[in-house]
Design a protein around this motif. Structure first.
Motif, PDB file in Angstrom:
ATOM      1  N   SER A 239      29.350 -37.654 -19.103  1.00  0.00           N
ATOM      2  CA  SER A 239      28.894 -38.619 -18.102  1.00  0.00           C
ATOM      3  C   SER A 239      27.374 -38.719 -18.111  1.00  0.00           C
ATOM      4  CB  SER A 239      29.376 -38.211 -16.705  1.00  0.00           C
ATOM      5  OG  SER A 239      28.780 -36.976 -16.316  1.00  0.00           O
ATOM      6  N   ARG A 240      26.708 -37.637 -18.551  1.00  0.00           N
ATOM      7  CA  ARG A 240      25.244 -37.637 -18.596  1.00  0.00           C
ATOM      8  C   ARG A 240      24.767 -36.626 -19.625  1.00  0.00           C
ATOM      9  NH1 ARG A 240      24.284 -36.561 -13.551  1.00  0.00           N
ATOM     10  NH2 ARG A 240      23.405 -34.469 -13.581  1.00  0.00           N
ATOM     11  N   ILE A 241      23.664 -36.957 -20.294  1.00  0.00           N
ATOM     12  CA  ILE A 241      23.008 -36.038 -21.224  1.00  0.00           C
ATOM     13  C   ILE A 241      21.578 -35.846 -20.751  1.00  0.00           C
ATOM     14  CG2 ILE A 241      22.326 -35.609 -23.615  1.00  0.00           C
ATOM     15  CD1 ILE A 241      24.534 -37.547 -24.468  1.00  0.00           C
ATOM     16  N   GLU A 242      21.144 -34.598 -20.669  1.00  0.00           N
ATOM     17  CA  GLU A 242      19.789 -34.292 -20.233  1.00  0.00           C
ATOM     18  C   GLU A 242      19.073 -33.456 -21.284  1.00  0.00           C
ATOM     19  OE1 GLU A 242      20.369 -34.205 -15.371  1.00  0.00           O
ATOM     20  OE2 GLU A 242      20.271 -32.325 -16.489  1.00  0.00           O
ATOM     21  N   ASP A 243      17.855 -33.869 -21.633  1.00  0.00           N
ATOM     22  CA  ASP A 243      17.005 -33.127 -22.564  1.00  0.00           C
ATOM     23  C   ASP A 243      15.700 -32.774 -21.863  1.00  0.00           C
ATOM     24  OD1 ASP A 243      18.964 -33.858 -24.352  1.00  0.00           O
ATOM     25  OD2 ASP A 243      17.711 -35.224 -25.507  1.00  0.00           O
ATOM     26  N   ALA A 244      15.230 -31.550 -22.077  1.00  0.00           N
ATOM     27  CA  ALA A 244      13.914 -31.135 -21.593  1.00  0.00           C
ATOM     28  C   ALA A 244      13.261 -30.311 -22.690  1.00  0.00           C
ATOM     29  CB  ALA A 244      14.029 -30.317 -20.312  1.00  0.00           C
ATOM     30  N   ALA A 245      11.999 -30.591 -22.968  1.00  0.00           N
ATOM     31  CA  ALA A 245      11.343 -29.918 -24.089  1.00  0.00           C
ATOM     32  C   ALA A 245       9.875 -29.677 -23.800  1.00  0.00           C
ATOM     33  CB  ALA A 245      11.480 -30.748 -25.367  1.00  0.00           C
ATOM     34  N   ILE A 246       9.335 -28.645 -24.447  1.00  0.00           N
ATOM     35  CA  ILE A 246       7.911 -28.352 -24.417  1.00  0.00           C
ATOM     36  C   ILE A 246       7.485 -27.976 -25.830  1.00  0.00           C
ATOM     37  CG2 ILE A 246       8.314 -25.935 -23.749  1.00  0.00           C
ATOM     38  CD1 ILE A 246       5.636 -26.126 -22.188  1.00  0.00           C
ATOM     39  N   ALA A 247       6.315 -28.444 -26.245  1.00  0.00           N
ATOM     40  CA  ALA A 247       5.836 -28.183 -27.603  1.00  0.00           C
ATOM     41  C   ALA A 247       4.338 -27.958 -27.570  1.00  0.00           C
ATOM     42  CB  ALA A 247       6.172 -29.354 -28.523  1.00  0.00           C
ATOM     43  N   ALA A 248       3.849 -27.217 -28.554  1.00  0.00           N
ATOM     44  CA  ALA A 248       2.415 -26.942 -28.660  1.00  0.00           C
ATOM     45  C   ALA A 248       2.019 -26.845 -30.122  1.00  0.00           C
ATOM     46  CB  ALA A 248       2.046 -25.654 -27.935  1.00  0.00           C
ATOM     47  N   GLY A 258       2.663 -24.792 -35.104  1.00  0.00           N
ATOM     48  CA  GLY A 258       3.319 -25.422 -33.968  1.00  0.00           C
ATOM     49  C   GLY A 258       4.592 -24.710 -33.568  1.00  0.00           C
ATOM     50  N   ALA A 259       4.993 -24.923 -32.307  1.00  0.00           N
ATOM     51  CA  ALA A 259       6.232 -24.352 -31.786  1.00  0.00           C
ATOM     52  C   ALA A 259       6.827 -25.314 -30.766  1.00  0.00           C
ATOM     53  CB  ALA A 259       5.977 -22.995 -31.144  1.00  0.00           C
ATOM     54  N   VAL A 260       8.152 -25.305 -30.641  1.00  0.00           N
ATOM     55  CA  VAL A 260       8.834 -26.186 -29.701  1.00  0.00           C
ATOM     56  C   VAL A 260      10.063 -25.480 -29.142  1.00  0.00           C
ATOM     57  CG1 VAL A 260      10.269 -27.272 -31.496  1.00  0.00           C
ATOM     58  CG2 VAL A 260       9.789 -28.512 -29.365  1.00  0.00           C
ATOM     59  N   TYR A 261      10.371 -25.769 -27.871  1.00  0.00           N
ATOM     60  CA  TYR A 261      11.636 -25.341 -27.263  1.00  0.00           C
ATOM     61  C   TYR A 261      12.238 -26.553 -26.566  1.00  0.00           C
ATOM     62  CZ  TYR A 261      14.977 -23.735 -23.839  1.00  0.00           C
ATOM     63  OH  TYR A 261      16.125 -23.596 -23.084  1.00  0.00           O
ATOM     64  N   ALA A 262      13.533 -26.771 -26.770  1.00  0.00           N
ATOM     65  CA  ALA A 262      14.232 -27.880 -26.124  1.00  0.00           C
ATOM     66  C   ALA A 262      15.573 -27.402 -25.584  1.00  0.00           C
ATOM     67  CB  ALA A 262      14.442 -29.041 -27.093  1.00  0.00           C
ATOM     68  N   ASN A 263      15.872 -27.812 -24.361  1.00  0.00           N
ATOM     69  CA  ASN A 263      17.149 -27.519 -23.721  1.00  0.00           C
ATOM     70  C   ASN A 263      17.923 -28.821 -23.593  1.00  0.00           C
ATOM     71  OD1 ASN A 263      18.755 -27.445 -20.917  1.00  0.00           O
ATOM     72  ND2 ASN A 263      18.698 -25.382 -21.771  1.00  0.00           N
ATOM     73  N   VAL A 264      19.140 -28.849 -24.140  1.00  0.00           N
ATOM     74  CA  VAL A 264      19.963 -30.064 -24.148  1.00  0.00           C
ATOM     75  C   VAL A 264      21.269 -29.764 -23.423  1.00  0.00           C
ATOM     76  CG1 VAL A 264      21.122 -31.779 -25.583  1.00  0.00           C
ATOM     77  CG2 VAL A 264      18.942 -30.796 -26.325  1.00  0.00           C
ATOM     78  N   ARG A 265      21.630 -30.634 -22.475  1.00  0.00           N
ATOM     79  CA  ARG A 265      22.824 -30.418 -21.665  1.00  0.00           C
ATOM     80  C   ARG A 265      23.713 -31.662 -21.700  1.00  0.00           C
ATOM     81  NH1 ARG A 265      22.008 -26.364 -17.850  1.00  0.00           N
ATOM     82  NH2 ARG A 265      23.321 -27.407 -16.306  1.00  0.00           N
ATOM     83  N   TYR A 266      24.994 -31.461 -22.042  1.00  0.00           N
ATOM     84  CA  TYR A 266      26.010 -32.520 -21.989  1.00  0.00           C
ATOM     85  C   TYR A 266      26.889 -32.246 -20.771  1.00  0.00           C
ATOM     86  CZ  TYR A 266      24.805 -34.001 -26.730  1.00  0.00           C
ATOM     87  OH  TYR A 266      24.141 -34.470 -27.841  1.00  0.00           O
ATOM     88  N   LEU A 267      26.798 -33.112 -19.744  1.00  0.00           N
ATOM     89  CA  LEU A 267      27.523 -32.907 -18.497  1.00  0.00           C
ATOM     90  C   LEU A 267      28.797 -33.753 -18.481  1.00  0.00           C
ATOM     91  CD1 LEU A 267      24.370 -32.403 -17.945  1.00  0.00           C
ATOM     92  CD2 LEU A 267      24.996 -32.561 -15.550  1.00  0.00           C
ATOM     93  N   PRO A 268      29.970 -33.142 -18.246  1.00  0.00           N
ATOM     94  CA  PRO A 268      31.224 -33.898 -18.287  1.00  0.00           C
ATOM     95  C   PRO A 268      31.484 -34.657 -16.990  1.00  0.00           C
ATOM     96  CG  PRO A 268      31.677 -31.616 -17.780  1.00  0.00           C
ATOM     97  CD  PRO A 268      30.188 -31.711 -18.004  1.00  0.00           C
ATOM     98  N   GLY A 269      32.282 -35.708 -17.102  1.00  0.00           N
ATOM     99  CA  GLY A 269      32.813 -36.406 -15.943  1.00  0.00           C
ATOM    100  C   GLY A 269      34.307 -36.173 -15.852  1.00  0.00           C
ATOM    101  N   ASN A 270      34.939 -36.826 -14.899  1.00  0.00           N
ATOM    102  CA  ASN A 270      36.373 -36.606 -14.688  1.00  0.00           C
ATOM    103  C   ASN A 270      37.218 -37.022 -15.892  1.00  0.00           C
ATOM    104  OD1 ASN A 270      35.936 -35.627 -12.109  1.00  0.00           O
ATOM    105  ND2 ASN A 270      36.100 -37.663 -11.154  1.00  0.00           N
ATOM    106  N   GLN A 271      36.740 -37.983 -16.668  1.00  0.00           N
ATOM    107  CA  GLN A 271      37.518 -38.491 -17.789  1.00  0.00           C
ATOM    108  C   GLN A 271      36.965 -38.046 -19.142  1.00  0.00           C
ATOM    109  OE1 GLN A 271      37.398 -42.713 -17.014  1.00  0.00           O
ATOM    110  NE2 GLN A 271      39.141 -42.621 -15.615  1.00  0.00           N
ATOM    111  N   SER A 272      36.008 -37.145 -19.144  1.00  0.00           N
ATOM    112  CA  SER A 272      35.422 -36.689 -20.412  1.00  0.00           C
ATOM    113  C   SER A 272      36.411 -35.841 -21.189  1.00  0.00           C
ATOM    114  CB  SER A 272      34.146 -35.885 -20.152  1.00  0.00           C
ATOM    115  OG  SER A 272      33.156 -36.700 -19.550  1.00  0.00           O
TER     116      SER A 272
END
Length: 389
Positions: A239-248, A258-272
């Protein structure tokens, strides 16, 4: 070959003999890129073939600027990618599949653009991530799971980007789902900050993509366009995908780290097609060294690990090593070699979601998204040439 620029102010004055006060121009630009590519295993078989768009995407586009006076200008950009080896557009049914936007730019107050655009998350954080330096073909997180390569865009979106103030720049976007009776359905939201001062660059960003039809794979009724890969195929009914990242990044003479970290979340809905939120934690480090003005070498290591969810205990893990060597024949033409190796372990969801739990399949960068190895390892080697115009 120089970009073709048409000065409409001069043209109109010549045609009609009138005074034209506002200066305007349209510029044709692009890039062509092709490489002989070896893959040790694509669905059980080795392959040698020509692959377009590796060091840089093969594209053509038009940009336009009209000076309105007082530091204000109208701007636009339309851009399309294509396959060098067939001449076909890379996205069926879209003339300008990469970008298509129009807006106003003010030197003091910033820029507002509308249309199909890259997200602030990608535009401000992406340049500091391994994919930008290594080339996404071998350097992106497997399947570009963190959306820091050029696979995610937002249709029907409005973006504001601030001027750079003391090294700091901010940008925010809202993409309209356009679904009657439910304004927020299918929306895209993104915001990012970037700071640059001398040798140091730091950026952080957020991206939220809502599915207009939860239970159905992200499609035309959602603002965001999202790539399908064997890494995320079991979660595309989210139902929704959320990405958050920080890089330097930090530059020391000819060396950039350089370095990077990213958190990715796939959130289900009732019909997923899956039950629990799926989380992918992504880590990457890279270094690039300019041996001399016309010769550069780079290396990167990336690691992606999924959460224990949706009845999976042996969670998926992807380890990627990538290398790049680039030699400038001129300011516009580059000979290059790219090498990538991915090792995958654990389990993930297949295309049917929780109904099919499968072994995690290795894919190198985003060049093998739907052609994974049938073993835990995949190797890709590319020898190519890229030219910009």
């Amino acid at each position: 070959m120089k970009s073709k620029t048409l000065n409409h102010g001069v043209l109109l004055a010549a045609m009609y003999g009138t005074n034209v006060f506002a200066q305007s121009s349209v510029t044709l630009y692009g890039a062509v890129d092709d490489a002989v590519t070896y893959v040790n295993n694509q669905k059980g078989h080795s392959n040698v073939y020509l692959r377009s768009g590796n060091l840089t995407t093969s594209v053509w586009g038009l940009t336009g600027v009209e000076d309105l006076g007082g530091g204000l200008a109208t701007i636009f950009q339309v851009e399309s990618s294509f396959d060098m080896n067939s001449g076909a557009a890379t996205t069926s049914g879209l003339i300008f599949n990469r970008q298509a936007y129009l807006g106003l730019r003010d030197q003091k107050y910033g820029t507002v653009t509308m249309g199909r655009q890259y997200t602030p998350y990608f535009l401000l954080v992406g340049p500091l991530a391994p994919a930008a330096t290594m080339a996404g073909a071998v350097g992106a997180q497997p399947g570009d799971i963190d959306s820091l390569d050029k696979t995610t865009r937002a249709n029907s979106s409005v973006t504001y980007t601030s001027p750079v103030f003391r090294g700091l720049q901010a940008s925010a976007m809202y993409g309209f789902g356009g679904n009657p009776g439910s304004i927020g359905s299918g929306q895209t939201i993104s915001a990012a900050l970037q700071y640059s001062s001398g040798p140091l660059g730091v950026a952080a960003g957020y991206l939220r993509m809502d599915n207009a039809q939860p239970g159905v794979v992200f499609g035309s009724t959602s603002s965001a366009s999202l790539g399908t890969t064997v890494v995320n195929q079991g979660y595309l009914t989210a139902s929704r995908i959320e990405d958050a990242a920080i890089a330097a990044n930090y530059t020391i003479g000819a060396l950039r780290l350089g370095a990077v970290y990213a958190n990715v979340r796939y959130l289900p809905g009732n019909q997923s097609a899956f039950l629990d939120t799926a989380v992918f934690n992504n880590y990457g480090i890279f270094g690039t060294y300019r041996i001399r003005p016309d010769l550069e070498s780079a290396a990167a290591v990336s690691y992606t690990v999924a959460s224990k969810a949706n009845t999976i205990q042996d969670r998926a893990k992807y380890l990627l090593f990538s290398l790049k060597q680039a030699y400038l024949l001129s300011k516009r033409t580059t000979l290059y070699a790219l090498e990538g190796f991915t090792h995958a372990t654990g389990k993930t969801l297949g295309a049917s979601g929780i109904k099919t739990i499968v072994a995690a399949a290795p894919v190198v960068g985003d060049s093998q998204n739907l052609t994974p190895s049938s073993t835990p390892n995949q190797v890709v080697v590319m020898l190519g040439i890229a030219s910009k115009f």
